[in-house]
Motif scaffolding. Sequence first.
Motif, mmCIF file in Angstrom:
data_model
loop_
_atom_site.group_PDB
_atom_site.id
_atom_site.type_symbol
_atom_site.label_atom_id
_atom_site.label_comp_id
_atom_site.label_asym_id
_atom_site.label_seq_id
_atom_site.Cartn_x
_atom_site.Cartn_y
_atom_site.Cartn_z
ATOM 1 N N SER A 185 0.834 -1.213 0.000
ATOM 2 C CA SER A 185 0.000 0.000 0.000
ATOM 3 C C SER A 185 0.868 1.263 0.000
ATOM 4 C CB SER A 185 -0.975 -0.009 1.180
ATOM 5 O OG SER A 185 -0.280 0.018 2.410
ATOM 6 N N ARG A 188 7.071 -2.386 -15.241
ATOM 7 C CA ARG A 188 6.957 -3.707 -14.626
ATOM 8 C C ARG A 188 5.538 -4.204 -14.900
ATOM 9 N NH1 ARG A 188 5.074 -5.846 -9.913
ATOM 10 N NH2 ARG A 188 6.397 -7.372 -8.846
ATOM 11 N N SER A 229 2.670 -7.302 -14.878
ATOM 12 C CA SER A 229 2.272 -8.581 -14.289
ATOM 13 C C SER A 229 1.154 -9.157 -15.150
ATOM 14 C CB SER A 229 1.781 -8.358 -12.852
ATOM 15 O OG SER A 229 1.302 -9.567 -12.317
ATOM 16 N N VAL A 230 1.409 -10.305 -15.748
ATOM 17 C CA VAL A 230 0.432 -10.896 -16.682
ATOM 18 C C VAL A 230 0.341 -12.405 -16.473
ATOM 19 C CG1 VAL A 230 0.878 -9.165 -18.479
ATOM 20 C CG2 VAL A 230 2.184 -11.291 -18.477
ATOM 21 N N GLY A 248 -4.138 -8.285 -16.342
ATOM 22 C CA GLY A 248 -2.862 -7.991 -15.714
ATOM 23 C C GLY A 248 -2.730 -6.502 -15.470
ATOM 24 N N HIS A 249 -1.528 -6.071 -15.067
ATOM 25 C CA HIS A 249 -1.347 -4.652 -14.778
ATOM 26 C C HIS A 249 0.078 -4.220 -15.049
ATOM 27 C CE1 HIS A 249 0.303 -5.906 -10.798
ATOM 28 N NE2 HIS A 249 -0.650 -6.824 -10.860
ATOM 29 N N HIS A 261 -1.303 1.445 -12.048
ATOM 30 C CA HIS A 261 -2.292 1.013 -13.033
ATOM 31 C C HIS A 261 -3.688 1.542 -12.671
ATOM 32 C CE1 HIS A 261 -2.964 -1.712 -16.434
ATOM 33 N NE2 HIS A 261 -4.169 -1.883 -15.933
ATOM 34 N N LEU A 285 -7.567 1.687 -12.021
ATOM 35 C CA LEU A 285 -8.420 0.623 -11.480
ATOM 36 C C LEU A 285 -9.837 0.706 -12.023
ATOM 37 C CD1 LEU A 285 -7.317 0.955 -7.738
ATOM 38 C CD2 LEU A 285 -6.522 -0.748 -9.399
ATOM 39 N N ILE A 345 -13.653 -0.896 -7.817
ATOM 40 C CA ILE A 345 -12.491 -1.215 -6.973
ATOM 41 C C ILE A 345 -11.858 0.080 -6.468
ATOM 42 C CG2 ILE A 345 -10.232 -2.358 -6.910
ATOM 43 C CD1 ILE A 345 -12.334 -4.363 -7.596
ATOM 44 N N GLN A 377 -11.133 1.290 -2.686
ATOM 45 C CA GLN A 377 -9.800 1.710 -2.268
ATOM 46 C C GLN A 377 -9.845 3.119 -1.647
ATOM 47 O OE1 GLN A 377 -6.615 0.108 -4.618
ATOM 48 N NE2 GLN A 377 -5.616 2.086 -4.751
ATOM 49 N N MET A 422 -0.398 5.896 -5.800
ATOM 50 C CA MET A 422 -1.284 4.775 -6.131
ATOM 51 C C MET A 422 -2.588 5.231 -6.763
ATOM 52 S SD MET A 422 -0.843 1.978 -3.122
ATOM 53 C CE MET A 422 -1.128 0.591 -4.237
ATOM 54 N N VAL A 481 -4.758 7.062 -5.789
ATOM 55 C CA VAL A 481 -5.892 7.225 -4.888
ATOM 56 C C VAL A 481 -6.107 8.698 -4.621
ATOM 57 C CG1 VAL A 481 -6.881 6.595 -2.682
ATOM 58 C CG2 VAL A 481 -5.329 5.034 -3.810
ATOM 59 N N ILE A 503 -17.703 -7.887 -8.574
ATOM 60 C CA ILE A 503 -16.331 -7.404 -8.794
ATOM 61 C C ILE A 503 -15.364 -8.570 -8.972
ATOM 62 C CG2 ILE A 503 -16.677 -5.238 -7.515
ATOM 63 C CD1 ILE A 503 -15.048 -6.465 -5.200
ATOM 64 N N LEU A 554 -11.364 -9.607 -8.279
ATOM 65 C CA LEU A 554 -10.118 -9.269 -7.596
ATOM 66 C C LEU A 554 -9.067 -10.283 -8.019
ATOM 67 C CD1 LEU A 554 -11.509 -8.651 -3.971
ATOM 68 C CD2 LEU A 554 -10.974 -6.927 -5.703
ATOM 69 N N HIS A 587 -2.936 -13.540 -13.235
ATOM 70 C CA HIS A 587 -1.632 -12.894 -13.042
ATOM 71 C C HIS A 587 -1.343 -12.834 -11.535
ATOM 72 C CE1 HIS A 587 -4.752 -9.794 -12.846
ATOM 73 N NE2 HIS A 587 -4.011 -9.284 -11.882
ATOM 74 N N LEU A 588 -0.123 -12.437 -11.174
ATOM 75 C CA LEU A 588 0.242 -12.403 -9.768
ATOM 76 C C LEU A 588 0.173 -10.984 -9.207
ATOM 77 C CD1 LEU A 588 3.310 -14.810 -9.859
ATOM 78 C CD2 LEU A 588 1.038 -15.302 -8.953
ATOM 79 N N ALA A 607 -2.996 -4.976 -8.688
ATOM 80 C CA ALA A 607 -2.831 -3.571 -9.050
ATOM 81 C C ALA A 607 -3.599 -2.855 -7.951
ATOM 82 C CB ALA A 607 -3.475 -3.302 -10.402
ATOM 83 N N TYR A 665 -4.426 -1.774 -3.967
ATOM 84 C CA TYR A 665 -4.349 -2.468 -2.683
ATOM 85 C C TYR A 665 -4.637 -3.965 -2.853
ATOM 86 C CZ TYR A 665 -4.629 2.191 -0.475
ATOM 87 O OH TYR A 665 -4.397 3.479 -0.080
ATOM 88 N N LEU A 682 -6.733 -6.195 -2.110
ATOM 89 C CA LEU A 682 -8.081 -6.446 -1.608
ATOM 90 C C LEU A 682 -8.374 -7.942 -1.552
ATOM 91 C CD1 LEU A 682 -10.144 -3.613 -3.358
ATOM 92 C CD2 LEU A 682 -8.916 -3.573 -1.186
#
Lengths: 378, 479
Positions: free
Chosen positions: A157, A280, A282-283, A331-332, A346, A348, A352, A356, A374, A376, B188, B190, B194-195, B198, B200, B202
């Motif tokens: 976070s 970076r 993630s996929v 992914g992101h 990324h 959201l 979501i 957040q 982030m 936010v 939703i 979550l 993928h790992l 993005a 928090y 959640l």
Amino acid sequence: MLIPQTEAELAAIVAEAEGPFHVQGGGTRPIGGPVAGMPLSTSGLSGIALYEPGALTLVAGAGTPLAEIEQVLAAEGQRLAFEPMDHRGLLGTEGVPTIGGVFAANVSGPRRIQAGAARDFLLGVRFVDGRGQVVRNGGRVMKNVTGYDLVKLMAGSYGTLGVLTEVALKVLPDTATAATLTLTGLDDGTAIRVMARALGSPFEVTGVAHRPDGPEGVPLTLLRLEGTERSVAYRAAEMARLLAAFGEVQIDHDTARTRQTWQGIRDVKPFHGVSGDVWRLSVKPSDAAGVVAGISSARALYDWAGGLIWVLVPEGTAAGDVRAALSGVGGHATLIRGGERDAAFHPLDPTIEALQCGLRQRFDPRGLFNFGLMGVAA
Amino acid sequence: MEMPRPNPDILARKPQLLARLSGVLPSDALISDPAETRAYECDALTAYKCPPLAAVLPSSTQQVSDVLRICHEMGVPVVPRGSGTSLAGGALPTEDSVILGVARLNQVLETDYENRFIRVQSGRTNLSVTGAVEADGFFYAPDPSSQLACAIAGNVAMNSGGAHCLKYGVTTNNLMGVTMVLMDGTVIELGGAHLDAAGYDLLGLVCGSEGQLGVVIEATLRILHKPEGARPVLMGFDSNEVAGQCVSDIIKAGVLPVAIEFMDRPCIRACEAFARAGYPDCEALLIVEVEGSDAEIDEQLETIMEIAHSHNPVELRQSTSAEESARIWLGRKSAFGAMGQINDYMCLDGTIPVTELPYVLRRIGEMSGEFGLDVANVFHAGDGNMHPLILFDANKPGDLERCEALGAEILKLCVEVGGCLTGEHGVGIEKRDLMTDQYAPEDLEIQMAVKDVFDPKWLLNPAKVFPLAASEAHRIAAE
């Protein structure tokens, strides 16, 4: 720079605060931002409070240098299994990485695919929330489902929900030997299949990476095996047999060299000192080669069998151009170096994002901590 | 056990609620006949029962969303239910609540060996997840004792563990994504294939939130290739201290067994009488299992046997065949059945730092004497997750209350030595009122603030996890 020396001092500073803070550990991972506010470092909250090798647990102040923890663990033949990356070489930063910073950014290395991420090893936290209250969650035991898991929420976070003061973590035994298996000359798509095959075997691979442009421009696909000498020798031979159809498998049984090789992958060494923005991604691993092909003028380094892609693009490449490659596959993508820093995290899904924001407002109602990080908007 | 008084207004609106629910559900998915709702009056914590206003068994995402939206609009509490195997009362309804059972959502949606995951509907049982992939050599690692019956929905809600978490972790370490419906009906996603998250984490927050933040209807789970083999060794010791030291020494030696199970004398005797597994009559018994190829197993067991020898075991038996392995595990696996033969029992679930094992076992022995109730201990020693079983007679007036009081004292002891109230079963109603022993008011306050965000009206499983006195202000503010 504020450097509180105790948790109570930190809590008082936050309770009486009139303006925002730029919360940091050692300041070696300036991802996203820039963040306005008075710099506030946790480096004064340093020291190992408890280490029980027989219980695989360690408790330390958030500002404890990572190197100090790694040294203490090594003396007992143990380690941080999630293998946190050192961002200094890639980002050109100086300073002392802290254990709190590692968890705040959920930093994991190549072993993440087998052992888990930083967040999987975080057992408990203490933090100061936006009201200046000290909050405790989790504990120092490995199995704990008492109440909500705010430990996971705090991991990754980036200091936006509270200032970590203490972390309890799970450690694991180190291994005596490590070996690297290498296949050369594979195109990205084939390499992804090789890596999937390796991970889908019973031989417990602890690193699976692909460098499309190896030292002499030749692609290298790398696998790491760790364990006792006999076990590594056995699994290396089995693995070479399993992957024989993809080409010759070279086995390097030199443990020191293997450690160096994987530290280079962990720290994204091929991009050190090379100009360009670094992303970076993630996929889902099987999407990786296609995603990279969809980004123009990209150089890539694949880790986590393709699940993690480090992408180097020309300076100033628009965030949207990189993220467009993820459309339709999920992914992101996070901007780590250069580029449009305020677009680093990324975007959201609106629902979501609303959740957040809601959490952010409850944890830090006055928007004191790393405001704007982030994505936010408090 | 105190539960909030049912809202008479909701009870009075039952016909309107049923009319609206029947508009979005097939007739066989809505249960309101008191003779039938009784099937949902409790979970595996059978000491507490209360039939719900109605039970619904949706079979699609749309139906789940519709049910939640209607209940949200009408202010009706919803208690999500997997297979009803919770030992903590996680699925206990109130008279004015609707049980939302996910049992009909039990399909495998996607199996992907290349990326090593399986996506299932959450009503699928834990064991049948492995069942769907084991022919291809894969398995799903978390293995709670109730794995034959328990649903993935409940595993996610309670962050369930099992015997093999020392190596493979618990549910949260093997969960990659969920599809979840919020109380207002919003669906939703979550995580996913993928790992890491993005934004928090959640997903990590939802796992273990006991059905209070949303209803999980699909889960993406990590699957692993099965190890080449596994073999246990059985060790008997004449004191708990020595057995505890042996566990610690094995871990320190750098060997990471896949499981280290511990049984004390009362448990050994009961299991032996029940299953005749050939266990020695001694103070403490360990079953240590390692995995790998034959040669790798030999190597690890060599180290483990050497450590065991240095502690003068009264018995040391290494399995050399599948039959012997099964025999070593036989007693342990029938422990709960064996206890059930002797008496009613209550199964606790505290976790302690492994180093505190000898002290805690000694104190439990003393407390057992003070309360006049026998306690048998069987637990996952590698990670300190204890399962003291308190024997009592449900037909004897006062016995249940005495048993609960002893249970509370044992759990407080776990907290006192640096551990926690529950390692894998969850808080539910069972440990709700002990939460203030582990957490300060501000620690609980911020957890409840999380629920405020996900479920502002406090309609999802509202009477669980937090002491009613602590959650009252939130629940009232939500009305």
